[in-house]
Structure formats: structure tokens, C-alpha cells
Design a protein around this motif. Structure first.
Motif, PDB file in Angstrom:
ATOM      1  N   ARG A  76       0.658  -1.006  -0.091  1.00  0.00           N
ATOM      2  CA  ARG A  76      -0.126  -0.510   0.018  1.00  0.00           C
ATOM      3  C   ARG A  76       0.705   1.042  -0.091  1.00  0.00           C
ATOM      4  O   ARG A  76       0.388   1.860  -0.627  1.00  0.00           O
ATOM      5  N   LEU A  77       1.696   1.027   0.850  1.00  0.00           N
ATOM      6  CA  LEU A  77       2.865   2.577   0.925  1.00  0.00           C
ATOM      7  C   LEU A  77       3.403   2.239  -0.723  1.00  0.00           C
ATOM      8  O   LEU A  77       3.809   3.439  -0.685  1.00  0.00           O
ATOM      9  N   ALA A  78       4.076   1.749  -1.117  1.00  0.00           N
ATOM     10  CA  ALA A  78       4.962   1.511  -2.470  1.00  0.00           C
ATOM     11  C   ALA A  78       3.702   2.443  -3.258  1.00  0.00           C
ATOM     12  O   ALA A  78       3.974   3.453  -4.521  1.00  0.00           O
ATOM     13  N   GLU A  79       2.483   1.662  -4.128  1.00  0.00           N
ATOM     14  CA  GLU A  79       1.707   2.343  -4.129  1.00  0.00           C
ATOM     15  C   GLU A  79       1.320   3.564  -4.183  1.00  0.00           C
ATOM     16  O   GLU A  79       1.405   4.660  -4.793  1.00  0.00           O
ATOM     17  N   ARG A  80       1.471   4.149  -2.798  1.00  0.00           N
ATOM     18  CA  ARG A  80       1.130   5.939  -2.585  1.00  0.00           C
ATOM     19  C   ARG A  80       2.243   6.143  -2.798  1.00  0.00           C
ATOM     20  O   ARG A  80       2.177   7.757  -3.648  1.00  0.00           O
ATOM     21  N   ALA A  81       3.696   5.707  -3.381  1.00  0.00           N
ATOM     22  CA  ALA A  81       4.920   6.917  -3.385  1.00  0.00           C
ATOM     23  C   ALA A  81       4.941   6.539  -4.719  1.00  0.00           C
ATOM     24  O   ALA A  81       5.684   7.253  -4.495  1.00  0.00           O
ATOM     25  N   GLY A  82       4.302   5.999  -5.679  1.00  0.00           N
ATOM     26  CA  GLY A  82       4.605   6.027  -7.349  1.00  0.00           C
ATOM     27  C   GLY A  82       5.611   5.006  -6.977  1.00  0.00           C
ATOM     28  O   GLY A  82       6.364   5.374  -8.605  1.00  0.00           O
ATOM     29  N   ILE A 125       5.211   0.717  12.263  1.00  0.00           N
ATOM     30  CA  ILE A 125       5.802  -0.222  10.688  1.00  0.00           C
ATOM     31  C   ILE A 125       5.560   0.678   9.728  1.00  0.00           C
ATOM     32  O   ILE A 125       5.854   0.522   9.016  1.00  0.00           O
ATOM     33  N   ALA A 126       3.762   1.014   9.352  1.00  0.00           N
ATOM     34  CA  ALA A 126       4.287   1.403   8.056  1.00  0.00           C
ATOM     35  C   ALA A 126       4.389   2.764   8.041  1.00  0.00           C
ATOM     36  O   ALA A 126       5.472   3.192   7.656  1.00  0.00           O
ATOM     37  N   GLY A 127       5.007   3.116   9.645  1.00  0.00           N
ATOM     38  CA  GLY A 127       5.983   4.636   9.220  1.00  0.00           C
ATOM     39  C   GLY A 127       7.188   4.507   8.819  1.00  0.00           C
ATOM     40  O   GLY A 127       7.906   4.884   8.359  1.00  0.00           O
ATOM     41  N   VAL A 128       7.920   3.050   9.611  1.00  0.00           N
ATOM     42  CA  VAL A 128       9.080   2.630   9.251  1.00  0.00           C
ATOM     43  C   VAL A 128       8.933   2.606   7.942  1.00  0.00           C
ATOM     44  O   VAL A 128      10.527   2.852   7.439  1.00  0.00           O
ATOM     45  N   MET A 129       8.219   1.433   7.726  1.00  0.00           N
ATOM     46  CA  MET A 129       8.590   1.268   6.066  1.00  0.00           C
ATOM     47  C   MET A 129       8.423   2.812   4.859  1.00  0.00           C
ATOM     48  O   MET A 129       8.994   2.393   3.759  1.00  0.00           O
ATOM     49  N   ALA A 130       7.500   3.572   5.149  1.00  0.00           N
ATOM     50  CA  ALA A 130       7.144   4.647   4.352  1.00  0.00           C
ATOM     51  C   ALA A 130       8.568   5.275   4.586  1.00  0.00           C
ATOM     52  O   ALA A 130       9.695   5.746   2.834  1.00  0.00           O
ATOM     53  N   HIS A 131       9.650   5.478   5.507  1.00  0.00           N
ATOM     54  CA  HIS A 131      10.841   6.081   5.253  1.00  0.00           C
ATOM     55  C   HIS A 131      12.709   4.749   4.962  1.00  0.00           C
ATOM     56  O   HIS A 131      12.081   5.417   4.186  1.00  0.00           O
ATOM     57  N   GLU A 132      11.711   3.995   4.675  1.00  0.00           N
ATOM     58  CA  GLU A 132      12.670   2.904   4.154  1.00  0.00           C
ATOM     59  C   GLU A 132      11.873   2.702   2.482  1.00  0.00           C
ATOM     60  O   GLU A 132      13.728   3.002   1.508  1.00  0.00           O
ATOM     61  N   GLU A 217       5.343  11.913   4.338  1.00  0.00           N
ATOM     62  CA  GLU A 217       4.336  12.471   3.431  1.00  0.00           C
ATOM     63  C   GLU A 217       3.928  10.930   2.630  1.00  0.00           C
ATOM     64  O   GLU A 217       2.439  11.239   2.384  1.00  0.00           O
ATOM     65  N   ILE A 218       4.824  10.086   2.527  1.00  0.00           N
ATOM     66  CA  ILE A 218       4.281   8.775   2.296  1.00  0.00           C
ATOM     67  C   ILE A 218       2.795   8.152   2.855  1.00  0.00           C
ATOM     68  O   ILE A 218       1.781   8.025   1.912  1.00  0.00           O
ATOM     69  N   CYS A 219       3.530   8.155   4.232  1.00  0.00           N
ATOM     70  CA  CYS A 219       2.183   7.446   5.194  1.00  0.00           C
ATOM     71  C   CYS A 219       1.067   8.549   5.530  1.00  0.00           C
ATOM     72  O   CYS A 219      -0.050   7.690   5.935  1.00  0.00           O
ATOM     73  N   GLY A 220       1.675   9.626   4.786  1.00  0.00           N
ATOM     74  CA  GLY A 220       0.491  10.611   6.111  1.00  0.00           C
ATOM     75  C   GLY A 220       0.329  10.786   7.842  1.00  0.00           C
ATOM     76  O   GLY A 220      -0.200  11.904   7.311  1.00  0.00           O
ATOM     77  N   GLY A 293      -4.456  11.751   3.031  1.00  0.00           N
ATOM     78  CA  GLY A 293      -4.365  11.072   4.168  1.00  0.00           C
ATOM     79  C   GLY A 293      -3.868   9.975   4.350  1.00  0.00           C
ATOM     80  O   GLY A 293      -2.555   9.820   3.252  1.00  0.00           O
ATOM     81  N   PRO A 294      -3.965   9.632   6.091  1.00  0.00           N
ATOM     82  CA  PRO A 294      -2.663   8.137   6.048  1.00  0.00           C
ATOM     83  C   PRO A 294      -3.601   6.919   4.572  1.00  0.00           C
ATOM     84  O   PRO A 294      -4.362   7.162   4.839  1.00  0.00           O
ATOM     85  N   TRP A 295      -2.202   6.021   5.078  1.00  0.00           N
ATOM     86  CA  TRP A 295      -2.900   5.284   4.224  1.00  0.00           C
ATOM     87  C   TRP A 295      -3.691   3.543   4.873  1.00  0.00           C
ATOM     88  O   TRP A 295      -4.276   4.876   6.459  1.00  0.00           O
TER      89      TRP A 295
END
Length: 296
Positions: A76-82, A125-132, A217-220, A293-295
């Protein structure tokens, strides 16, 4: 100076340091050998660094069937980040931590420890993976793995300096011998790894602040990442990461310093102060409205 220009300058400085040590050990011939070695290592790192680091930590690849919740968060995060869907890995390690690697977004991988997946909430976890994924988006992963390769090589070749300095101390520099004597060799062996560490630290700190910002910004939700960083920092001081201790040149790849908080590690940490990172994220949450908004 933009962060990308600064990183390029620092990486060039790291390569120049490697060549300089080659000159001190073997004169002009040694410098040329070091230059060729640096080019070769950079090419090798470009194609293989990601798999090397994953193998070093015994990372296990997972998918939507073997780790549905974790894999789903990354997807889901990868999709948000394009971004293209990266390969997803889990590392058997009790210390909560994570890193990204790979030469470009099309060949990227993200990895999290079992400790991180067990101790943090899904939002953290979403915040961490958004950082990565921010590292992947910024193409930091290649820069960081090349930096680790060259810094490790500098430490290795510097240790040879004292031996070469002793064996060539009677040679004249003009005759192709080493400019080092015994004292010079010892100084190179001590000072060169410190210099490499300082440059590596500067590169990593520059990239970490930017990945925090874009990850938020990615995770919102900047506070998801802020809370995750706080918890990771607290646990990392209590739980050792023996794989990272054995391979300290890779420490800067992780979202938080994986070394066990010894005073030496803290003094030369490749990561910005956690308090400052958390402060900046709280500032983002307080003064900025995320464009999406947040994912979820």
C-alpha cells in the motif's frame, strides 16, 4: 548546496581518501591501484550490493502468503509513493530495526527484523517502511551501500599501511617505494578509518533527515514515524544486534543505529540524534497538513 550535491561531494571525498591511502602505502603506483580498486568496487556494488547486504543478515524473502500483514503494508505504501513493488524481507533478529537496499527503484528491497514486526504497532511499522521507501524513491540505497563498501575497504587497506610502511621504510619515494615509515603506517591505520567514518556519517545524516520528511509524506502521518523512531531507539539500547556489531560498516543502512550504544559507537554514530529527528517530525505534524490522508 542541495542534499544531492552534498552527497556527491562527500562520496567523491570518500573515494579520494581511498586513493590517498593507496598513495601513502605504494606511492603513485599504489594510488593507481587504489583508483582501479575503487572503480571496481563501485561497479561491483552497483550490481551486487543489495543481495550482499541481505545475505549478510540472513534475510528471508516473504510474500503476501507468508507475511500478509507486513507485505500488505509495504504494497500500500509503495502504491502511494508511486514506486514499483520492492522485494520484501524479514530478518531473524530481536532488535527492532529495518533497512532498504538495491541499486534503483526497479531492483529495490526492504527488510525488517522480527523484533520490529513484533514490538511495533501496524501504524508504526507503516511509518518505518514509508521511511525506507523514501530511501528507495530518493535512490539513496545505492549511495548508502557503495559508501559502506568503500568505508569498509578503507579500514581494511589502512590496516595494511603499518606493515607496508615498515617493509618499505628504507625505500625512496622517487624509486616507487612507499612514502610511509613505521610511524606513518601506524598513523594511517588509526586515522584513515576515522576519516572514512566521518564522511560516512555525514552522508548518512544528510539522507536520513530527507527520508524522514518524505516518509512522513508517504504514510500521511508524521507521528507514526516519530513514535516508531522513539520506540526503536529505546529498544535498540537494550537489545544487541550481533550481525551489525560484526559488520559495523553497514550500520548506516538501518533506520536507527543498530550498534549497542557503546560510547564509541555513540560518538561516531552514522545517524542524526534521534531527539532531533523526532522533533522535526512533530514539527511537521504540528505545522503542516499532509497533501493526502493516511494510508489505510
Amino acid at each position: 548546496m542541495t542534499s544531492y550535491v552534498k552527497t556527491t561531494v562527500l562520496l567523491a571525498g570518500l573515494t579520494a581518501l581511498f586513493m590517498g591511502i593507496g598513495y601513502l602505502i605504494g606511492g603513485k603506483g599504489g594510488m593507481m591501484i587504489a583508483f582501479i580498486m575503487a572503480l571496481g568496487m563501485n561497479l561491483f556494488s552497483y550490481w551486487n550490493s543489495g543481495d550482499m547486504v541481505l545475505s549478510m543478515y540472513g534475510a528471508r524473502e516473504v510474500d503476501g502468503y507468508s507475511a500478509p500483514e507486513f507485505y500488505g503494508i509495504v504494497a500500500r505504501l509503495a502504491e502511494r509513493a508511486g514506486l514499483p513493488m520492492p522485494r520484501v524481507y524479514i530478518i531473524e533478529n530481536d532488535q527492532p530495526n529495518a533497512f532498504a537496499t538495491g541499486r534503483d527503484p526497479d531492483h529495490a528491497a526492504v527488510a525488517a527484523t522480527t523484533g520490529l514486526l513484533r514490538m511495533l504497532s501496524p501504524e508504526e511499522i507503516a511509518g518505518v517502511m514509508a521511511h525506507e521507501l523514501a530511501h528507495v524513491k530518493n535512490r539513496d540505497t545505492l549511495i548508502m551501500t557503495i559508501t559502506a563498501t568503500i568505508a569498509g575497504a578503507i579500514s581494511m587497506i589502512a590496516n595494511f599501511g603499518m606493515f607496508f610502511g615498515a617493509s618499505h621504510s628504507n625505500n625512496e619515494e622517487g624509486q616507487g617505494g612507499s612514502p610511509l615509515g613505521m610511524i606513518g603506517g601506524i598513523l594511517v591505520a588509526i586515522l584513515a578509518p576515522f576519516a572514512a567514518m566521518v564522511v560516512q556519517m555525514a552522508i548518512s545524516r544528510t539522507r536520513e533527515y530527507e527520508a524522514d520528511r518524505i516518509g512522513a509524506e508517504i504514510c500521511g502521518r508524521p507521528l507514526w514515524l516519530a513514535d516508531a523512531l522513539t520506540n526503536i531507539h529505546n529498544y535498540a539500547h537494550q537489545i544487541p544486534n550481533h550481525q551489525a556489531e560484526a559488520n559495523p560498516a553497514t550500520a548506516h543502512l538501518f533506520i536507527a543505529n543498530p550498534l549497542h550504544g557503546r560510547s564509541f559507537d555513540s560518538l561516531f554514530s552514522t545517524h542524526p540524534a534521534m531527539e532531533e529527528r523526532v522533533r522535526r517530525l512533530h514539527e511537521m505534524a504540528g505545522v503542516a497538513t499532509m497533501s493526502r490522508g493516511p494510508w489505510g
